[in-house]
Each structure stands twice: as C-alpha cells, then as structure tokens.
Enzyme design. Sequence first.
Site, PDB file in Angstrom:
ATOM      1  N   TRP A  74       0.901  -1.152   0.000  1.00  0.00           N
ATOM      2  CA  TRP A  74       0.000   0.000   0.000  1.00  0.00           C
ATOM      3  C   TRP A  74       0.940   1.202   0.000  1.00  0.00           C
ATOM      4  O   TRP A  74       1.490   1.569   1.041  1.00  0.00           O
ATOM      5  CB  TRP A  74      -0.904  -0.003   1.236  1.00  0.00           C
ATOM      6  CG  TRP A  74      -1.857   1.150   1.248  1.00  0.00           C
ATOM      7  CD1 TRP A  74      -1.693   2.353   1.868  1.00  0.00           C
ATOM      8  CD2 TRP A  74      -3.103   1.237   0.573  1.00  0.00           C
ATOM      9  NE1 TRP A  74      -2.762   3.172   1.625  1.00  0.00           N
ATOM     10  CE2 TRP A  74      -3.652   2.521   0.840  1.00  0.00           C
ATOM     11  CE3 TRP A  74      -3.828   0.370  -0.224  1.00  0.00           C
ATOM     12  CZ2 TRP A  74      -4.873   2.935   0.335  1.00  0.00           C
ATOM     13  CZ3 TRP A  74      -5.049   0.775  -0.737  1.00  0.00           C
ATOM     14  CH2 TRP A  74      -5.560   2.032  -0.456  1.00  0.00           C
ATOM     15  N   ASN A 100       6.581  -3.001   6.376  1.00  0.00           N
ATOM     16  CA  ASN A 100       5.266  -2.355   6.508  1.00  0.00           C
ATOM     17  C   ASN A 100       5.450  -1.220   7.505  1.00  0.00           C
ATOM     18  O   ASN A 100       5.893  -1.446   8.623  1.00  0.00           O
ATOM     19  CB  ASN A 100       4.215  -3.343   7.026  1.00  0.00           C
ATOM     20  CG  ASN A 100       2.905  -2.627   7.372  1.00  0.00           C
ATOM     21  OD1 ASN A 100       2.574  -1.620   6.753  1.00  0.00           O
ATOM     22  ND2 ASN A 100       2.196  -3.121   8.376  1.00  0.00           N
ATOM     23  N   LYS A 491     -23.874   8.625   6.721  1.00  0.00           N
ATOM     24  CA  LYS A 491     -23.527   7.303   7.243  1.00  0.00           C
ATOM     25  C   LYS A 491     -24.791   6.498   7.515  1.00  0.00           C
ATOM     26  O   LYS A 491     -24.906   5.346   7.147  1.00  0.00           O
ATOM     27  CB  LYS A 491     -22.705   7.419   8.540  1.00  0.00           C
ATOM     28  CG  LYS A 491     -21.276   7.834   8.380  1.00  0.00           C
ATOM     29  CD  LYS A 491     -20.376   6.812   7.745  1.00  0.00           C
ATOM     30  CE  LYS A 491     -20.149   6.882   6.258  1.00  0.00           C
ATOM     31  NZ  LYS A 491     -19.719   8.014   5.568  1.00  0.00           N
TER      32      LYS A 491
HETATM   33  C1  AGP Z   1     -19.085   7.657   1.686  1.00  0.00           C
HETATM   34  O1  AGP Z   1     -19.311   6.797   2.772  1.00  0.00           O
HETATM   35  C2  AGP Z   1     -19.385   7.005   0.364  1.00  0.00           C
HETATM   36  N1  AGP Z   1     -18.678   5.790   0.216  1.00  0.00           N
HETATM   37  C3  AGP Z   1     -19.240   7.967  -0.807  1.00  0.00           C
HETATM   38  O2  AGP Z   1     -20.017   9.103  -0.542  1.00  0.00           O
HETATM   39  C4  AGP Z   1     -17.794   8.437  -1.095  1.00  0.00           C
HETATM   40  O3  AGP Z   1     -17.362   9.297  -0.082  1.00  0.00           O
HETATM   41  C5  AGP Z   1     -17.806   9.199  -2.430  1.00  0.00           C
HETATM   42  O4  AGP Z   1     -18.188   8.293  -3.443  1.00  0.00           O
HETATM   43  C6  AGP Z   1     -16.446   9.822  -2.784  1.00  0.00           C
HETATM   44  O5  AGP Z   1     -15.498   8.802  -2.947  1.00  0.00           O
HETATM   45  P1  AGP Z   1     -13.952   9.239  -3.014  1.00  0.00           P
HETATM   46  O6  AGP Z   1     -13.608   9.860  -1.715  1.00  0.00           O
HETATM   47  O7  AGP Z   1     -13.217   7.936  -3.241  1.00  0.00           O
HETATM   48  O8  AGP Z   1     -13.792  10.195  -4.152  1.00  0.00           O
END
Ligand code: AGP
Length: 614
Positions: A74, A100, A491
């Site tokens: 990573w 790591n 959330k």
């Molecule tokens: C948040 O819990 C979601 N998974 C979604 O809103 C996410 O934050 C959004 O798609 C942006 O993704 P990114 O940060 O990878 O650009």
Amino acid sequence: MCGIVGYIGEKDAYPIIIKGLKRLEYRGYDSSGVALLNDQGLTLYKRKGKVSDLEEFTESKDKSGSIGIGHTRWATHGEPNDVNAHPHVSGDGKLALIHNGIIENYASLREELSNRGHVFHSDTDTEVLVHLIEDVRKNTDLNLFDSVRVALNEVIGAYAIVVLDKENDDELIVAKKSSPLVVGIGEPGEFFIASDATPIIEYTKNVVYLEDEEIALVNRKGDLKIVNIQNQPVTPYIQELELQLEALEKGGYDHFMLKEIYEQPRSITDCFRGRMNLNKGLIKMSGIDSYEGKWKNAKRIIIVACGTSWHAGLVAEYLFEDLARIPVEVEYASEFRYRNPIINEDDIVIAISQSGETADTLAAIKLAKDKGAHIFGVCNVVGSTISRETHSGAYTHAGPEIGVASTKAFTAQVTVLTLMALTVARKKGAVSDEKYHRLMAELSTIPDKVERVLQTNDEIEVIAEIYKDATNALYLGRGYSFPVALEGALKLKEISYIHAEGYPAAEMKHGPIALIDEEMPVFVIATQGPSYEKVVSNIQEVKARKGKIIAIITEGDKDVKGMADHYIEIPSCDEVLMPLVSTVPLQLLSYHIALMRGCNVDQPRNLAKSVTVE
Ligand code: AGP
C-alpha cells in the site's frame, strides 16, 4: 498499510508466501513481490498490480527454495510500480528486506548513505532501510541480527520488517515498531512470519506477537531469539490462536467498517506522523511548501469532491477561512464540472478523494487545470488517477478502506486539511504563534480522544437499539459541526437505508421543524463552543414539538444532559478539531443501527466503494 509474509522450514516457501499475500491483500494491493533463496542464490520477482499479477508473472520461473519473503504494498513513498515494489535489496545484493510502515527520517538517512556511496534505485523509504543495515554490517563486525538492531536505533517511524541474507539460508531476522508482526511456530525449525495471523493459521495456531522495538531471529535449528532495541533479551510469549480465518482478516472485528472505525487513532496518527514536529513546533507539508507563492497569493480556494469527501471539504472551508483567511467555495464535483464555472489562474483547487478514482472529481480537476488553476490533491490511494492529475498533494496514509461507508478516510482527510490550513495560515501570518502551536499540540492529543470515544461503544449500541426502527432522522450541527451533521446523516442512510438529513441547526426553523414529532429522532452535535447556547435553543425548539433528542455533548455538560432523551459524552477540544472527535459516535451509531436492521454493513445495497463512472 502493507502485508508482509516470511517462511523458513522444510516446505516450498513460494506457495506459502503467495497464499499468505493473498490473505493480506486487504492491507494493500497496488504492487507485490517475493524473494526466494535457492540454488540460484537470491531470486527476486516484483510486479505492479495485485498478487495474482505477480503469480502470473512467475508462472514459468524458478520458484524453488525453502526460505523466502513476500510483500503486498500500500504505497506511501514512491508510486506503485515494479521498482518501488518490495522486497528491496542492499547495494551489495546480499540482503533482501520487506517492510510495513513509514520511516519518517528516511530522507536524511538516504542523504547520509548516498554521501557514503550508496546508490538507490527506488523512491521508497524501505530501500533506505536495507542500505542502512548493510552499511552497519559492513562498518562493524556485527552479525545480521545485531546489525538490524543497531540500524533500527537510527530509525524514526513505524516498521515491521523481515530481512533475508543471501549468504545464510538458515535464518530470518524480523523487527517491529508500531506496525504489526506475528511469528508462527510450525514444525521444529519451521517459522511463519506475517503482518497478522491470517497467512499462518492454516499451518499453526502457536504464535508470538512481537512487541514494539523487538528484534527476533528465527532459524532451522528451531531457535526463536528476541531482544529489545537496547539488546536486552526478551522471553517469547507463545499464544494459541482462537480466531477463525475470516474473523482474522477483519482483525477480529465483525466487519471491515467496524475495524476501520477502530483504526482511527492509528490512521489519524499516521496522517500527522512525519509532518507535524512538536519539538520543532513546525508542520511540514511539502506539497504546499513547493508552491508557497501560489498559496500565499491565492485569492480563492475551490474544493471539489463527492460524498463523504465533500463533507471533509466543508470542514476545510471553515478551517481555511477561519485560520488562513482565504475565501473558500466547496463544490459538488458533478455540479462544478457542468456549470461552466469561473476559474482563475490564481485559484487553488483542492480535490479530495479517498479512492483517487471518482470520475466526477477527476473531470472537475481536469477542467480547472485546463483553465490554469493550481490543483492540490488529498487522496488515500498513492498513485491513483486523481493524485497523478494534480500539481501537488498530500496523501492521507489511512491504509486501505474496505468498508464502502467511508469512516477512517474522512477523519484522515480532515486531519490533512487541518495541517494544510495551519501551514498556509502560518505562511500568511494569519494565525498567531500561540494559536498555531496550541492547535498543533491539541491535534497530537486527538488520537487519544478518539480512543476514549471508542470506549463508549456499548452505550452507543444501547441508543441504536432504541432508534433502529426509525423511518426518518434529522442531524443538526452549527459551525464546524454542521459538516459533521451531514456526514452523520450520510452514514446512517447509506448503510441502514433510513432516510436521514443533516442541517445547520439554525436552518431547522426554515422548514424542517415541520417534520418534528415524537417519531423523529434528532441527533444534535451540541459540544461546547461559540455556538453552544444557540444549539441549546434549537434543542429546546425540538423538545417543544416532542422530538427525540440524541445529543453529542462535551464530557461534564449537565445542561444538555438534562434536556436530551439520550446523550453521548465526548472529550472536549477546540472547535477547530471537534469534527475529528464528534464524527466517531455517529459512525458507531450508524454501524449498530444498520446491523440491527440486518443490513450488509460492508457492502450496502446499490453502492460501490469508488464511483468511477458519471
Ligand atoms: C461515503 O461513505 C461514500 N462511500 C461515498 O459518498 C464516497 O465518499 C464518495 O463516493 C467519494 O469517494 P472518493 O472519496 O473515493 O472520491
């Protein structure tokens, strides 16, 4: 986070290592590699991509050897490619090392070693470490075990390493500090090394978890020798694994989302590790330092993002306007890109994206870049498309976020944005020394404060049980807590499918208050701060209409405690840093409610972890 695996014994090392790396891909998967010791000597295979790509690459190659090390990466320093993949080899070609963690002082070590004739081929901090060990062994008559220990005394940062010596196929040397490392004890003279027990459990349940600053030697004679960094012997504490494989991949948690919520003290620390130096009273953000003029002369900051990252952008609006006195606009990337926006060359555009692959965010920055703006990226995935499209940036070092609902990535983004705002404010002379140093010192205490909030998990679960059948919910917050209200609502809705809305607390009177009745749970961030009294008034307005109040309050607050139907106490901190703490109970609340509703917490319906299409 990365995954490391090592093996020494009578079996073929390669299949054990590869299978182990696949078990650890949840820890990182942008490149991988393996080093084996066999009749041909030290045989090394490294590839960008997933472990399966490495497997395909080695298909027809010599994979013999009963001792070896492997790594799935990573990236933190150096983008994902074959050269930066681990294992890394010493200058004399005799040592191979996997790592790591983050070596914070790698730059100064690299400079010293270069001055002593060492030549580096990768951009990684890890390569510096293997050269340092080589240098120590070459300039002393120490064996490898002692050379590793002496070298690590010069290292600042986090590490879990395995070192293989081309000239000695009888032993592996391992060491650990702040990153996890487990030694599995197999047949006599057989040892398994890994970042966690998932690659080990099918071979043995007898393991030793190394403690920080411990160095160990394992060999075919069956020796397991451990010393600490001061060379004092340590008695190995052998435990028997009880967890099953699937639970182990989640670090013993029931879901990746819960694991990632609980990782936040570590991920927030990793965000400021190597950037915030309390002793020197300085924050170093190289992505800003390199373009200091642009930041000092910026007339405006435009933030483009989606979802949770957009909420982090809203927090950044308060941070940059409050601390650095620069006007900020926060834009949904999908709207910005089609609005024919006005973009000037002295604008700075900050793109925030956990995945670094969100299509709308990528399109938005391409548009801004074409119009001459300076683009700064805040991403979690090193080498991601967005991070490569920006002029400069800062990685969040949160480690892979597997749960679709973003948790540790949000607090990591806010941590990086806080460091950025403080850095720019300092450069512009917009913040006093006292406030700059006070906020730095307080930021360093946030991981402990988050740890304390995590300890209220059981109380939060009780509240979740009461409201799990709600059909709607309102989240209210003011100032820095308004974006937290939005994030808490997101959330809840994205994992429990309950309709939830976040609002500025004062805005409730302009419509949403019509929704309030005894069925409506209203989650209010009512922590101590400049707008506390106003929020208390909003709580009373909700109570007057029989709404149910669940309040996030500062420890010791008796007033709101007396008004709320339920409350969650969190440690006090400056309002500027409060989003890092007040978000956590809302993450846990959503997690428990979703679980009680039988929802798939890690993979909610209709959602993807990264929205790479429009
Ligand atoms: C948040 O819990 C979601 N998974 C979604 O809103 C996410 O934050 C959004 O798609 C942006 O993704 P990114 O940060 O990878 O650009």
